[in-house]
Design an enzyme around this catalytic site. Structure first.
Site, PDB file in Angstrom:
ATOM      1  CB  CYS A   1      -4.151  33.375   5.042  1.00 10.41           C
ATOM      2  SG  CYS A   1      -4.866  34.258   4.105  1.00 10.41           S
TER       3      CYS A   1
ATOM      4  CD  GLU B   1       3.210  31.179   3.840  1.00 13.49           C
ATOM      5  OE1 GLU B   1       3.161  31.092   4.957  1.00 13.49           O
ATOM      6  OE2 GLU B   1       2.321  30.557   3.238  1.00 13.49           O
TER       7      GLU B   1
ATOM      8  CB  SER C   1      17.832   7.479 -10.222  1.00 14.61           C
ATOM      9  OG  SER C   1      18.537   8.102 -10.605  1.00 14.61           O
ATOM     10  CB  SER C   2      22.537   9.876  -8.537  1.00 19.52           C
ATOM     11  OG  SER C   2      22.130   9.966 -10.261  1.00 19.52           O
TER      12      SER C   2
ATOM     13  CB  SER D   1      17.966   7.836 -15.094  1.00 21.04           C
ATOM     14  OG  SER D   1      18.074   8.562 -14.082  1.00 21.04           O
ATOM     15  N   GLY D   2      21.307   8.475 -13.892  1.00 21.09           N
ATOM     16  CA  GLY D   2      21.896   9.595 -13.984  1.00 21.09           C
ATOM     17  C   GLY D   2      21.468  11.088 -13.493  1.00 21.09           C
ATOM     18  N   GLY D   3      19.959  11.143 -13.313  1.00 19.86           N
ATOM     19  CA  GLY D   3      19.961  11.870 -12.573  1.00 19.86           C
ATOM     20  C   GLY D   3      19.749  11.953 -11.771  1.00 19.86           C
ATOM     21  CB  VAL D   4      19.458  15.214  -8.592  1.00 15.32           C
ATOM     22  CG1 VAL D   4      18.327  15.430  -8.915  1.00 15.32           C
ATOM     23  CG2 VAL D   4      19.955  14.751  -7.552  1.00 15.32           C
TER      24      VAL D   4
ATOM     25  CG  HIS E   1       0.776  34.340   3.114  1.00 12.86           C
ATOM     26  ND1 HIS E   1       0.107  32.792   3.083  1.00 12.86           N
ATOM     27  CD2 HIS E   1      -0.284  35.217   2.899  1.00 12.86           C
ATOM     28  CE1 HIS E   1      -1.057  32.896   2.821  1.00 12.86           C
ATOM     29  NE2 HIS E   1      -1.286  33.839   2.347  1.00 12.86           N
TER      30      HIS E   1
END
Ligand code: XMP
Length: 510
Positions: free
Chosen positions: A82, A171, A228-229, A223-226, A169
């Site tokens: 583009c 993509e 930081s785990s 924290s248990g989130g993806v 595009h």
């Protein structure tokens, strides 16, 4: 490792180009268009892609991004997409015009199959266009390789110098053969090898962390989130016992979540984990506070204070793991993207902590982090967890937070999540949860009049949380949630569904 750089002119699809290249197992990163040419050379990449842009190559003055023409003399293959094609044409003496042939949306395109870019494609394909300007005269030495009914020059090449340009595009999913075009560019034209695999990323990160930490000690806030785990498990693989995770449990997590975090990390992964049950401490600080921003500030401040207290007990800790993602890196580093996300994570690094950072996810997109999580053995439940705000349920309890309200909201929220999962919608929805307002209404249960809280159900679709739409949940699912919440959660006699989009609303209620 082979890599391809996406030179970013601020186009809305720049990140997507890099992600698509990575899906083809070639490492790709975004760099701002005004990056010094020497830095580009140092990267030793196999190919360069010039992205789209919200600007026109024709706008005069500061607004039109420019690029050093020397980039075309580095002997590195280049694909302009583009705006990227237009700036290439301009630099080589071609002509651009505004609005003569503007096109938006899907269109049929005729391809010259002799071009290496279109190897194995059909003579007519569908592509996605989104442009006002177009090339109306190609530079000398270039050939036209694609055209549409409206646009005589939809692609150009100078194969001798491996310079290519396409107006559409490749993509986006609306260009069905887009990945084949990128493949041709990466593997045939640039000669890249597909070595960017999840296993290779893990190995590389483990090596780097090992090398950095040596005999040091590492701490990580979990924290248990993806994010930081995955970061914790990755660093643990690299440094083993030298890592200690600190899990500050503010008592405002979803029901049963704290227990699952402890079980996963202590029992399954055998990671040193300090669990601080600080529910009382947070609750007492929040007593009598109903202003949303004050609640956030109190929680953020307390969170850092507790984390620091605990971290200071770990003697000689000199590294801190942070789950910074590639999108955070790009968002804070790219001035030209049209939208910049505002960050409001709990925590952040206190300035006076004499500690160095380890950011093992710094190069990765969210979908890659999920794949790595699975590769490392984390459960689907953690890997696919929906985003959850740092201040937790405190910002889903409108007004003052009390123990009773936390209990009601946790119970209702558990039902919402269970029913969304049961309907097979959990991974498709950005966030789905319950909210507890600070009002009561009249109801009737059996022969008795009740005066209890309502529960608000919120389910939104989004790609980046900047904008969101409410999800058209099937009535059956809503019905089951409503019946279950009223029957199973003591203190609730009414359920409502939030049908507001963002903007003008926000995803959370506070
Ligand atoms: P809003 O409510 O602004 O939320 O539409 C956008 C996204 O950010 C999350 N969110 C937060 N995350 N601390 C966080 O870590 C916060 O204070 C906070 N407030 C909102 C929200 O869950 C959504 O994903």
């Amino acid at each position: 490792m082979d890599s391809v750089l996406v030179i970013d002119f601020g186009g809305q699809y720049s990140q997507l180009i890099a992600r698509r290249i990575r899906e083809l197992r070639v490492y790709s990163e975004l760099i701002p268009y005004d990056t010094d040419i020497e830095r580009i050379k140092e990267k030793k990449s196999c190919g360069l892609i010039l992205s789209g842009s919200p600007y026109s190559t024709l706008s005069e003055g500061k607004k039109a991004p420019v690029i050093d023409k020397e980039i075309f003399s580095l002997g590195i293959p280049i694909l302009g997409i583009c705006f990227g094609m237009q700036i290439t044409a301009r630099l080589f003496g071609g002509e651009i015009s505004t609005s003569q042939y503007n096109e938006y949306g899907k269109t049929k395109i005729k391809l010259n199959l002799k071009s290496a870019l279109f190897k194995d494609l059909k003579p007519v394909e569908t592509c996605w266009m989104s442009h006002k300007d177009s090339v109306v005269k190609i530079p000398q030495g270039f050939g036209i390789i694609a055209s549409t009914f409206n646009l005589p020059i939809a692609g150009m090449e100078e194969p001798g110098r491996k310079i290519y340009g396409i107006q559409f595009h490749p993509e986006v999913v609306h260009t069905p053969s887009g990945m084949d075009i990128l493949k041709n560019f990466l593997f045939d034209i640039c000669g890249c090898s597909p070595t960017w695999t999840m296993v290779s990323i893990i190995e590389k990160q483990i090596e780097e962390v090992k090398e950095k930490v040596r005999d040091g000690k590492v701490i990580c806030g979990l924290s248990g989130g993806v994010d930081s785990s995955v970061a914790a498990v990755l660093v643990n693989k690299a440094v083993g016992d030298k890592l200690t995770c600190i899990f500050v449990d503010h008592g405002l997590l979803r029901k049963g979540e704290a227990g699952k975090v402890i079980e996963t990390f202590r029992e399954n992964f055998r990671i040193n984990l300090i669990h601080i049950n600080a529910a009382e401490r947070f609750l007492s600080k929040l007593r009598g506070v109903s202003d949303p921003e004050s609640k956030r500030k109190i929680i953020g401040k307390e969170f850092i204070a507790i984390f620091e207290e605990e971290a200071s007990k770990i003697k000689d800790a000199n590294y801190l793991v942070q789950g910074t993602l590639y999108s955070d890196v790009i968002e804070s580093g790219t001035r030209d993207a049209a939208r910049i996300k505002s960050h409001h994570n709990v925590g952040g690094l206190p300035d006076d902590m004499k500690i160095k950072l380890i950011e093992p996810l710094r190069l990765l997109f969210k979908d890659e982090i999920r794949k790595i999580g699975i590769e490392l053995g984390l459960s689907d439940e953690i890997v696919w967890r929906q985003p959850f705000p740092g201040p937790g349920l405190a910002i889903r309890i409108i007004g003052e937070v009390t123990e009773e309200k936390i209990r009601i909201l946790q119970d209702a929220d558990e039902i919402v999540v269970e029913e969304i999962k049961r309907a097979g919608l959990y991974k498709k929805i950005w966030q789905s949860f319950a909210v507890l307002p600070s009002i009561k209404s009249v109801g009737v249960m059996g022969d008795e009049r009740t005066y209890e809280y309502p529960i608000i159900i919120r389910a939104v679709s989004s790609t980046d949380a900047m904008t969101a739409d409410w999800v058209r949940l099937p009535h059956k699912v809503l019905e089951r949630m409503s019946t279950r919440i009223v029957n199973e959660v003591e203190g609730v006699n009414r359920v409502v569904y939030d049908i507001s989009s963002k903007p003008p609303s926000t995803i959370e209620w506070e």
